[in-house]
Design an enzyme around this catalytic site. Sequence first.
Site, PDB file in Angstrom:
ATOM      1  N   CYS A 292      -3.980   0.781  -2.736  1.00 36.52           N
ATOM      2  CA  CYS A 292      -3.928  -0.470  -1.975  1.00 36.52           C
ATOM      3  C   CYS A 292      -2.842  -1.397  -2.516  1.00 36.52           C
ATOM      4  CB  CYS A 292      -5.258  -1.207  -2.068  1.00 36.52           C
ATOM      5  SG  CYS A 292      -6.645  -0.392  -1.282  1.00 36.52           S
TER       6      CYS A 292
ATOM      7  N   CYS B  43     -10.579  -3.021  -4.908  1.00 32.92           N
ATOM      8  CA  CYS B  43      -9.582  -4.011  -5.352  1.00 32.92           C
ATOM      9  C   CYS B  43     -10.264  -5.262  -5.906  1.00 32.92           C
ATOM     10  CB  CYS B  43      -8.639  -4.376  -4.206  1.00 32.92           C
ATOM     11  SG  CYS B  43      -7.506  -3.037  -3.809  1.00 32.92           S
TER      12      CYS B  43
ATOM     13  N   CYS C 103     -10.427  -4.674  -0.296  1.00 31.86           N
ATOM     14  CA  CYS C 103     -11.553  -3.733  -0.317  1.00 31.86           C
ATOM     15  C   CYS C 103     -12.355  -3.927  -1.609  1.00 31.86           C
ATOM     16  CB  CYS C 103     -11.050  -2.294  -0.209  1.00 31.86           C
ATOM     17  SG  CYS C 103     -10.279  -1.667  -1.718  1.00 31.86           S
TER      18      CYS C 103
ATOM     19  N   GLU D 102      -3.042  -4.570  -3.155  1.00 28.18           N
ATOM     20  CA  GLU D 102      -3.532  -5.487  -4.194  1.00 28.18           C
ATOM     21  C   GLU D 102      -3.465  -4.850  -5.575  1.00 28.18           C
ATOM     22  OE1 GLU D 102      -4.902  -4.650  -1.332  1.00 28.18           O
ATOM     23  OE2 GLU D 102      -6.442  -6.062  -0.694  1.00 28.18           O
TER      24      GLU D 102
ATOM     25  N   ASN E  64       0.840  -1.194   0.000  1.00 30.11           N
ATOM     26  CA  ASN E  64       0.000   0.000   0.000  1.00 30.11           C
ATOM     27  C   ASN E  64       0.878   1.248   0.000  1.00 30.11           C
ATOM     28  OD1 ASN E  64       0.636  -0.844   2.669  1.00 30.11           O
ATOM     29  ND2 ASN E  64      -1.021   0.360   3.540  1.00 30.11           N
ATOM     30  N   ILE E  65       0.398   2.264  -0.703  1.00 31.43           N
ATOM     31  CA  ILE E  65       1.153   3.514  -0.858  1.00 31.43           C
ATOM     32  C   ILE E  65       0.203   4.657  -0.526  1.00 31.43           C
ATOM     33  CG2 ILE E  65       2.521   4.939  -2.436  1.00 31.43           C
ATOM     34  CD1 ILE E  65       2.835   2.344  -4.189  1.00 31.43           C
ATOM     35  N   GLU E  66       0.414   5.271   0.632  1.00 31.53           N
ATOM     36  CA  GLU E  66      -0.515   6.317   1.077  1.00 31.53           C
ATOM     37  C   GLU E  66      -0.080   7.684   0.570  1.00 31.53           C
ATOM     38  OE1 GLU E  66      -0.970   5.709   5.338  1.00 31.53           O
ATOM     39  OE2 GLU E  66      -2.175   3.912   4.941  1.00 31.53           O
TER      40      GLU E  66
HETATM   41  N1  THU Z   1      -5.457  -1.167   2.138  1.00 36.92           N
HETATM   42  C1  THU Z   1      -4.907  -2.057   1.264  1.00 36.92           C
HETATM   43  O1  THU Z   1      -3.711  -2.008   0.974  1.00 36.92           O
HETATM   44  N2  THU Z   1      -5.718  -2.984   0.716  1.00 36.92           N
HETATM   45  C2  THU Z   1      -7.065  -3.092   0.946  1.00 36.92           C
HETATM   46  O2  THU Z   1      -7.732  -3.904   0.323  1.00 36.92           O
HETATM   47  C3  THU Z   1      -7.703  -2.222   1.935  1.00 36.92           C
HETATM   48  C4  THU Z   1      -6.855  -1.166   2.525  1.00 36.92           C
HETATM   49  C5  THU Z   1      -4.593  -0.134   2.735  1.00 36.92           C
HETATM   50  C6  THU Z   1      -4.911   1.251   2.271  1.00 36.92           C
HETATM   51  C7  THU Z   1      -4.401   2.085   3.409  1.00 36.92           C
HETATM   52  O3  THU Z   1      -3.036   2.378   3.182  1.00 36.92           O
HETATM   53  C8  THU Z   1      -4.496   1.184   4.622  1.00 36.92           C
HETATM   54  O4  THU Z   1      -4.751  -0.113   4.137  1.00 36.92           O
HETATM   55  C9  THU Z   1      -5.589   1.573   5.597  1.00 36.92           C
HETATM   56  O5  THU Z   1      -6.802   1.683   4.948  1.00 36.92           O
END
Ligand code: THU
Length: 127
Positions: free
Chosen positions: A56, A92, A89, A58, A45-47
């Site tokens: 996300c 994804c 989620c 995935e 995941n890359i915020e």
């Molecule tokens: N996140 C994912 O990487 N995959 C998902 O299917 C749901 C959420 C990450 C996004 C964010 O960086 C962190 O989880 C919290 O929501």
Amino acid sequence: MDEKTLSLLEDAAKKAAEKAYCPYSGYRVGAAVLAGSGKIYDGCNIENASYSLTMCAERTALFKAVSAGEREILAVCVYSDGGKLPYPCGACRQALSEFCNDAQITVTDGKERVTALLSELLPQCFR
Ligand code: THU
């Protein structure tokens, strides 16, 4: 999918989680996809400070595979030890459905492992 391949996929997802960029949530996620070619692609995941731009794990892994020329995803593993099993989620699930003919989705925190078909996680999806 055989146990050895699933184990490779899990290892890749776990390793990818180490690369997570998640200064806002602190929730590290790693994903790995097994593509039709047999290759495994990983992602984290890359915020972003503008929260809605967050990507996300995935979709990072999926887009890396597709941009490398892959068009079929056979299996996905998502790893996080952040407290709850990292089910993909909705966004994804939909993104994966474009390239999955009912792929096997495994979620794990390193202790517990649950596997389901994408069609179970996203029934009657839009295609
Ligand atoms: N996140 C994912 O990487 N995959 C998902 O299917 C749901 C959420 C990450 C996004 C964010 O960086 C962190 O989880 C919290 O929501």
